[in-house]
Design an enzyme around this catalytic site. Structure first.
Site, PDB file in Angstrom:
ATOM      1  N   LYS A  49       0.841  -1.205   0.000  1.00  0.00           N
ATOM      2  CA  LYS A  49       0.000   0.000   0.000  1.00  0.00           C
ATOM      3  C   LYS A  49       0.879   1.260   0.000  1.00  0.00           C
ATOM      4  O   LYS A  49       0.580   2.231  -0.695  1.00  0.00           O
ATOM      5  CB  LYS A  49      -0.941  -0.011   1.223  1.00  0.00           C
ATOM      6  CG  LYS A  49      -2.006  -1.107   1.141  1.00  0.00           C
ATOM      7  CD  LYS A  49      -2.787  -1.255   2.458  1.00  0.00           C
ATOM      8  CE  LYS A  49      -3.697  -2.474   2.438  1.00  0.00           C
ATOM      9  NZ  LYS A  49      -4.386  -2.705   3.724  1.00  0.00           N
ATOM     10  N   ASP A  51     -10.763   3.066   5.214  1.00  0.00           N
ATOM     11  CA  ASP A  51     -11.031   1.630   5.241  1.00  0.00           C
ATOM     12  C   ASP A  51     -12.533   1.340   5.250  1.00  0.00           C
ATOM     13  O   ASP A  51     -12.950   0.210   5.006  1.00  0.00           O
ATOM     14  CB  ASP A  51     -10.448   1.025   6.531  1.00  0.00           C
ATOM     15  CG  ASP A  51      -9.218   0.175   6.271  1.00  0.00           C
ATOM     16  OD1 ASP A  51      -9.107  -0.389   5.170  1.00  0.00           O
ATOM     17  OD2 ASP A  51      -8.378   0.086   7.183  1.00  0.00           O
ATOM     18  N   GLN A  61      -3.950  -1.352  10.193  1.00  0.00           N
ATOM     19  CA  GLN A  61      -3.973  -2.679   9.555  1.00  0.00           C
ATOM     20  C   GLN A  61      -4.472  -3.754  10.528  1.00  0.00           C
ATOM     21  O   GLN A  61      -3.984  -3.855  11.659  1.00  0.00           O
ATOM     22  CB  GLN A  61      -2.556  -3.021   9.046  1.00  0.00           C
ATOM     23  CG  GLN A  61      -2.461  -4.312   8.254  1.00  0.00           C
ATOM     24  CD  GLN A  61      -3.184  -4.272   6.908  1.00  0.00           C
ATOM     25  OE1 GLN A  61      -3.339  -3.217   6.291  1.00  0.00           O
ATOM     26  NE2 GLN A  61      -3.648  -5.423   6.452  1.00  0.00           N
TER      27      GLN A  61
END
Ligand code: GUN
Length: 295
Positions: free
Chosen positions: A54, A121, A98
């Site tokens: 990412k 997200d 994450q």
């Protein structure tokens, strides 16, 4: 030569990234460089790889990113304090923590602490709620949004389709269900969500026009579970033993690709299918967050 039925997720993700280039350039003309903060807790090897990919994609597009790596033993309070700081840092338009997080940190508490306007997200309860309500002003989770883009851009008709989703996780299965059953464009499907207590998964799958496999069981979906012409989106990433590989392991999806591919109408490979789309949609959400911050 017959056209391949294998959906090239890398090519479609690259197309999305090219489309975003103009939006990033426009933001820069207006004095804004999109900024994204990554937070990783502990040393989960898969999380390291994902965050690394990412970061690289951000750099390629011109998004400035910073990564905060916290030790495994970090307390929930320390993590929340960091998120609070990132929430109030103006040049950071997005925050990505994450998953999975080490125990006893509660992911639900962490995700609910990220400002909804920076929640690229799509995990904050406000954004989850907006998704359920069909309100497009929120952020949608990147992996299921990436699957919708893959279907649309490879010409698959979603409207009216019988869709079976395998797996009821918060990151893919549940939001995927909400997206595809909405009334509206690129949705309007009849959705069945199968999970570990489903009585006859095979019978559901045999009826499906589209199957999204996201339950995290290596090569679960077999050829005798699908009808000819089915469209298969494989979200799974499972590490399994492999004597032939140098590491002694290999990555496989939730689909028995070798045997399902010859029957399928379209199918995603693994790797090179859904994975690159998750990243492309993260970039898209981040660019949008920056645009919205500018007003
Ligand atoms: N872990 C697995 N998928 C994801 C994702 O899309 N976002 C975050 N933050 N963590 C994940």
């Amino acid at each position: 030569m017959q056209a391949s039925n294998v959906v090239d997720g890398r090519a479609i993700a690259a197309q999305i990234q090219r489309e975003l280039t103009a939006r990033v350039a426009d933001l820069k003309r207006r004095g804004v460089v999109p900024g994204l903060a990554f937070v990783r807790v502990g040393e989960d090897p898969a999380s390291k790889v994902y965050v690394g990919r990412k970061e690289k994609a951000c750099a390629e597009l011109g998004i400035v990113s910073e990564t905060h790596v916290l030790p495994e033993k970090t307390s929930e309070a320390e993590l929340l304090a960091l998120i609070g700081k990132l929430n109030s840092t103006p040049h950071l338009h997005g925050i990505l923590v994450q998953a999975p997080l080490p125990r006893p940190i509660r992911e639900s508490v962490v995700f609910a602490t990220v400002l909804p306007s920076k929640d690229v997200d799509g995990f904050h309860p406000v954004n989850v709620g907006k998704l359920m309500l069909g309100d497009d002003t929120g952020f949608k989770p990147c992996t299921p949004a990436g699957v919708v883009e893959l279907l649309v851009r490879s010409g698959v008709q979603i409207e009216g389709a019988e869709v079976v989703i395998l797996g009821r996780g918060n990151i893919v299965g549940k939001p995927m269900t909400a997206m595809l059953c909405q009334k509206g464009k690129n949705a309007n499907a009849t959705v069945t969500l199968c999970h570990s207590a489903t009585r006859d998964v095979r019978a559901h799958c045999r009826r499906a026009d589209i199957i999204v496999a996201a339950m995290g069981v290596a090569e679960f979906l077999k050829a005798d579970m699908v009808k000819p012409g089915v469209v298969v989106m494989d979200v799974g990433v499972n590490r399994v033993p492999d004597a032939a590989s140098k590491t002694g392991t290999k990555l496989v999806g939730d689909v028995d690709f070798a045997n399902v591919q010859p029957i399928a109408g379209k199918i995603t490979p693994n790797p090179g299918g859904v994975g690159p789309m998750t990243i492309a949609l993260l970039l898209q959400n981040t660019v949008r967050a920056a645009e919205q911050a500018l007003g």
